[in-house]
Design a protein around this motif. Structure first.
Motif, PDB file in Angstrom:
ATOM      1  N   GLY A 234       0.798  -1.213   0.000  1.00 57.29           N
ATOM      2  CA  GLY A 234       0.000   0.000   0.000  1.00 57.29           C
ATOM      3  C   GLY A 234       0.836   1.272   0.000  1.00 57.29           C
ATOM      4  O   GLY A 234       0.337   2.332  -0.366  1.00 57.29           O
ATOM      5  N   THR A 240      -4.889   5.240   3.210  1.00 59.64           N
ATOM      6  CA  THR A 240      -5.683   4.882   2.027  1.00 59.64           C
ATOM      7  C   THR A 240      -5.051   3.692   1.322  1.00 59.64           C
ATOM      8  O   THR A 240      -5.738   2.733   0.950  1.00 59.64           O
ATOM      9  CB  THR A 240      -5.723   6.066   1.050  1.00 59.64           C
ATOM     10  OG1 THR A 240      -5.827   7.271   1.790  1.00 59.64           O
ATOM     11  CG2 THR A 240      -6.872   5.935   0.096  1.00 59.64           C
ATOM     12  N   GLY A 241      -3.737   3.760   1.140  1.00 59.14           N
ATOM     13  CA  GLY A 241      -3.020   2.666   0.504  1.00 59.14           C
ATOM     14  C   GLY A 241      -3.204   1.381   1.283  1.00 59.14           C
ATOM     15  O   GLY A 241      -3.432   0.318   0.697  1.00 59.14           O
ATOM     16  N   PHE A 243      -5.706   0.545   3.061  1.00 56.23           N
ATOM     17  CA  PHE A 243      -7.068   0.040   2.872  1.00 56.23           C
ATOM     18  C   PHE A 243      -7.169  -0.764   1.582  1.00 56.23           C
ATOM     19  O   PHE A 243      -7.626  -1.906   1.580  1.00 56.23           O
ATOM     20  CB  PHE A 243      -8.062   1.203   2.858  1.00 56.23           C
ATOM     21  CG  PHE A 243      -9.478   0.753   2.682  1.00 56.23           C
ATOM     22  CD1 PHE A 243     -10.135   0.089   3.713  1.00 56.23           C
ATOM     23  CD2 PHE A 243     -10.146   0.964   1.492  1.00 56.23           C
ATOM     24  CE1 PHE A 243     -11.437  -0.343   3.546  1.00 56.23           C
ATOM     25  CE2 PHE A 243     -11.450   0.523   1.324  1.00 56.23           C
ATOM     26  CZ  PHE A 243     -12.098  -0.123   2.355  1.00 56.23           C
ATOM     27  N   TYR A 244      -6.714  -0.151   0.469  1.00 53.87           N
ATOM     28  CA  TYR A 244      -6.798  -0.871  -0.810  1.00 53.87           C
ATOM     29  C   TYR A 244      -5.942  -2.129  -0.771  1.00 53.87           C
ATOM     30  O   TYR A 244      -6.368  -3.200  -1.217  1.00 53.87           O
ATOM     31  CB  TYR A 244      -6.364   0.038  -1.958  1.00 53.87           C
ATOM     32  CG  TYR A 244      -7.353   1.148  -2.227  1.00 53.87           C
ATOM     33  CD1 TYR A 244      -8.682   0.862  -2.537  1.00 53.87           C
ATOM     34  CD2 TYR A 244      -6.972   2.478  -2.162  1.00 53.87           C
ATOM     35  CE1 TYR A 244      -9.593   1.876  -2.761  1.00 53.87           C
ATOM     36  CE2 TYR A 244      -7.878   3.505  -2.394  1.00 53.87           C
ATOM     37  CZ  TYR A 244      -9.191   3.193  -2.691  1.00 53.87           C
ATOM     38  OH  TYR A 244     -10.085   4.189  -2.905  1.00 53.87           O
ATOM     39  N   LEU A 247      -7.539  -5.046   1.070  1.00 55.07           N
ATOM     40  CA  LEU A 247      -8.550  -5.755   0.292  1.00 55.07           C
ATOM     41  C   LEU A 247      -7.903  -6.585  -0.806  1.00 55.07           C
ATOM     42  O   LEU A 247      -8.280  -7.740  -1.029  1.00 55.07           O
ATOM     43  CB  LEU A 247      -9.550  -4.757  -0.308  1.00 55.07           C
ATOM     44  CG  LEU A 247     -10.441  -4.067   0.731  1.00 55.07           C
ATOM     45  CD1 LEU A 247     -11.419  -3.133   0.055  1.00 55.07           C
ATOM     46  CD2 LEU A 247     -11.208  -5.092   1.560  1.00 55.07           C
ATOM     47  N   ILE A 248      -6.886  -6.002  -1.473  1.00 60.89           N
ATOM     48  CA  ILE A 248      -6.216  -6.746  -2.544  1.00 60.89           C
ATOM     49  C   ILE A 248      -5.588  -8.017  -1.987  1.00 60.89           C
ATOM     50  O   ILE A 248      -5.798  -9.124  -2.500  1.00 60.89           O
ATOM     51  CB  ILE A 248      -5.126  -5.875  -3.217  1.00 60.89           C
ATOM     52  CG1 ILE A 248      -5.772  -4.703  -3.960  1.00 60.89           C
ATOM     53  CG2 ILE A 248      -4.290  -6.709  -4.178  1.00 60.89           C
ATOM     54  CD1 ILE A 248      -4.766  -3.691  -4.486  1.00 60.89           C
ATOM     55  N   PHE A 301       0.489   3.209  -3.386  1.00 50.43           N
ATOM     56  CA  PHE A 301      -0.049   4.529  -3.058  1.00 50.43           C
ATOM     57  C   PHE A 301       0.924   5.262  -2.141  1.00 50.43           C
ATOM     58  O   PHE A 301       0.658   5.428  -0.959  1.00 50.43           O
ATOM     59  CB  PHE A 301      -1.406   4.401  -2.354  1.00 50.43           C
ATOM     60  CG  PHE A 301      -2.403   3.585  -3.113  1.00 50.43           C
ATOM     61  CD1 PHE A 301      -3.264   4.199  -4.014  1.00 50.43           C
ATOM     62  CD2 PHE A 301      -2.497   2.210  -2.938  1.00 50.43           C
ATOM     63  CE1 PHE A 301      -4.186   3.449  -4.718  1.00 50.43           C
ATOM     64  CE2 PHE A 301      -3.414   1.463  -3.643  1.00 50.43           C
ATOM     65  CZ  PHE A 301      -4.260   2.078  -4.540  1.00 50.43           C
TER      66      PHE A 301
END
Lengths: 307, 337
Positions: A234, A240-241, A243-244, A247-248, A301
């Motif tokens: 991330g 934010t990074g 979070f994505y 999930l990834i 990110f």
């Protein structure tokens, strides 16, 4: 390979991702702002699970147990920060690794001393013990609750960081801590608070995972490594990074385990697929991280940094 | 002349005395009827070799590898896999071991060195974890449970199935390695490596390619660590995926930092104190980790240059530079600085 199964596996992936996010959010901020390598983050997750298990035996109320766990890990985090971590910020990463490695040993042994080697099992709370029918297949309600609680926490984190004054200071601290301190902000207190809140989020993740895992010594070690993978993918310091990436990684790991052996058997011989499938599946998250780092050394990110 | 200087420098004297004591130990153990000592100290010596290998990458080159257990594990399986097919030739084991660990170090090093700082720590960890999961998934070779080794490495008359032979080989290797590190530290290669640790841009600006030196050091370090794995597998007569786990990588780092990274004798002292303390604490309580963990925290809080650094504080009469350079070309004195 039907749609219902795929959807269920995807939900499992999201659920794992959400738990990973709770762990990663605190860790990535501590990493990014204080540049502190905290291997003991997994131990806080374990403490959260243990406190939940013990509090549940005492009170019988799951909600109360989770709250106790959150409060308990908040206190443990604050104590750790005060006693050891705050003195190590300015040191080399290697000292961080050594100190927190020692803490991992300490906590793993501590729970063995207090609660023995037998794993604890926490029952799923009655209200959430059923299943929910979605799109023609049923999915455990408790796992839905985890996803919902995790997403709510993610939103709360986002609001805190993007919309409040404290959040603004945290973001500023991630970019240029010296400048924030020069503006008269008590950055030491901010760091301590951030570390404790990060510990609380890890404890919360442990508390929520307690009913679906066996609570035992060393349970935080594996998940710590996965969390490190998440925050590196991330981009260190970016919530934010994280979070994505959570999930990834959650989806890649879960779907990889479910489908890779099967997919491989289509293209390779059965014996090869049987051997390589599970290996490739458990490696998939690490493989992803190696690829990401090889092409984007600062993660997907990256947080923009000042001098 | 140099030997005389040594006695004024506890930083050199104590490690050398330790090595001498280790050379005497097997005879004492046999005389005292304590064969357990030999296996126990053989394990320490093997970990000292692995820690010294890691120090080449970490202490000299500044590459914080959190995945050196990978090479230890590869070395172990380089014995276990041929032994599974009843190939007991030590040369086959050694060839496979060096090929596997150096090859793995070359590939992972090429990718890892594109990054630096925390990312480097994490990517080396990721590679070690990949290795771990590959070995766990090799179900026909024991998988999770590991595999016992029925035919240990044999080099002619030398049979690594015997603890005495392993002890001898490991000790000779450790002494040779320590001597080599003392030389390498002040040789042009080591100088470039240490320079790259401090500022790789300046090394590049001098017309040297820092990354190539770092990669070479990483590969050498990995290969030596692999050999330590070969010895460890023979000692335990067992190869297990757990030798690749990240806890082992962490322990190796702890040994190097504890002993004093970047010093010649540091890893040796670190491995001794780490594993020795572990054994002593185990004698007192089964919950030794509850004591040992906080000790590590305390060490990180207090120590700056590890045990080697502490010892060298007592070194009197620092040699003038010229003599020091002379000493460096001599035997082990070069590392005491």
């Amino acid at each position: 390979m039907n749609v219902a199964l795929l959807a269920a596996q995807a939900l499992n992936g999201v659920q794992l991702g959400v738990l990973l996010f709770l762990l990663a959010a605190g860790l990535t901020l501590v990493f990014g702002i204080m540049s502190f390598v905290n291997l003991a983050h997994g131990s806080l997750y374990m403490m959260g699970a243990y406190i939940t298990a013990v509090a549940f035996q005492a009170t019988g109320s799951f909600l109360l147990s989770v709250l106790t766990a959150a409060l308990g890990t908040l206190v443990i985090g604050a104590a750790l920060e005060w006693a050891a971590v705050s003195k190590l910020y300015r040191r080399d990463h290697l000292d961080h690794v050594l100190a927190t490695f020692g803490l991992v040993m300490f906590f793993n042994e501590l729970v063995r001393i207090i609660w023995g080697t037998q794993p604890f099992f926490v029952p799923v709370p009655d209200v959430l013990s059923g299943t929910v029918e979605v799109l023609g297949f049923s999915y455990p309600a408790y796992r839905f609750a985890i996803i919902a609680a995790g997403l709510m926490t993610a939103v709360a984190c986002w609001l805190l960081i993007q919309k409040t004054r404290v959040g603004m200071l945290i973001r500023a601290g991630a970019q240029n801590p010296a400048m924030v301190a020069a503006l008269g902000v008590n950055i030491r207190f901010l760091n301590a608070m951030l570390f404790a809140v990060g510990a609380m989020l890890a404890g919360l993740a442990g508390a929520m995972a307690a009913p679906i895992l066996s609570v035992q010594s060393g349970m935080g070690d594996g998940v710590l490594i996965t969390t490190l993978v998440v925050i590196v993918i991330g981009g260190i310091g970016s919530v934010t990074g994280a979070f994505y990436a959570s999930l990834i990684v959650g989806l890649v790991d879960t779907l990889g385990r479910a489908y890779l052996p099967f997919l491989l058997s289509n293209v390779a011989e059965r014996s090869v697929a049987d051997a390589a499938g599970p290996a490739l599946a458990s490696m998939s998250a690490y493989l992803l991280m190696a690829v990401v780092l090889a092409f984007r050394p600062h993660g997907l990110f990256p947080e923009k940094r000042g001098a | 002349m140099h030997v005389l200087f040594m006695f004024r420098r506890p930083g050199t004297l104590i490690p050398v005395l330790l090595l001498v004591a280790l050379a005497i130990l097997p005879f004492a153990a046999t005389a005292a009827g304590q064969p357990f000592w030999i296996a126990f100290f053989a394990r320490i010596i093997i970990f000292a070799i692995a820690a010294t290998a890691l120090n080449l990458a970490l202490g000299f080159g500044g590459m914080v590898s959190f995945g050196h257990a990978l090479f230890l594990g590869l070395g172990s399986y380089a014995v276990a896999l041929p032994a599974f097919y009843e190939v007991g030739s030590g040369w086959v084991h050694l060839g496979l071991c060096v090929a596997l660990s150096a090859g793995a170090a070359l590939v992972t090093g090429l990718i890892s060195l594109r990054t630096s700082g925390i990312a480097f720590i994490m990517i080396t960890l990721a590679f070690a974890q990949m290795g771990y999961f590959v070995v766990v998934s090799l179900k026909s070779y024991g998988g999770d449970d590991g595999m016992s080794i029925a035919s240990p490495s044999r080099f002619g008359g030398l049979n690594l199935g015997s603890p005495h032979h392993i002890y001898g080989v490991a000790l000779v290797l450790l002494v040779a390695l320590t001597w080599w590190m003392a030389r390498l530290r002040v040789a042009p290669f080591g100088m470039v490596l240490r320079g790259a640790h401090q500022n790789s841009r300046r090394i590049d600006a001098m017309g040297l390619r820092a990354q190539r030196y770092q990669l070479a050091a990483y590969v050498i370090s990995g290969a030596i660590c692999g050999v330590a794995g070969l010895l460890l597998a023979n000692l335990n007569a067992f190869a297990s995926p757990s030798s690749m786990s990240w806890m082992i990588s962490g322990e190796l780092i702890a040994m190097v930092v504890l002993g004093g990274m970047g010093s010649v004798f540091g890893p040796l002292l670190g491995a001794f104190v780490y594993l020795g303390l572990e054994e002593v604490l185990k004698g007192f309580t089964e919950h030794w980790m509850a004591v040992f963990g906080p000790m590590l925290v305390l060490l990180a809080l207090l120590g700056k240059r590890g045990i080697a650094g502490m010892l060298s504080q007592f070194d009197k009469n620092e040699l003038p530079l010229k003599t020091r350079a002379d000493a460096a070309t001599g035997l082990v004195q070069g590392g005491a600085q």
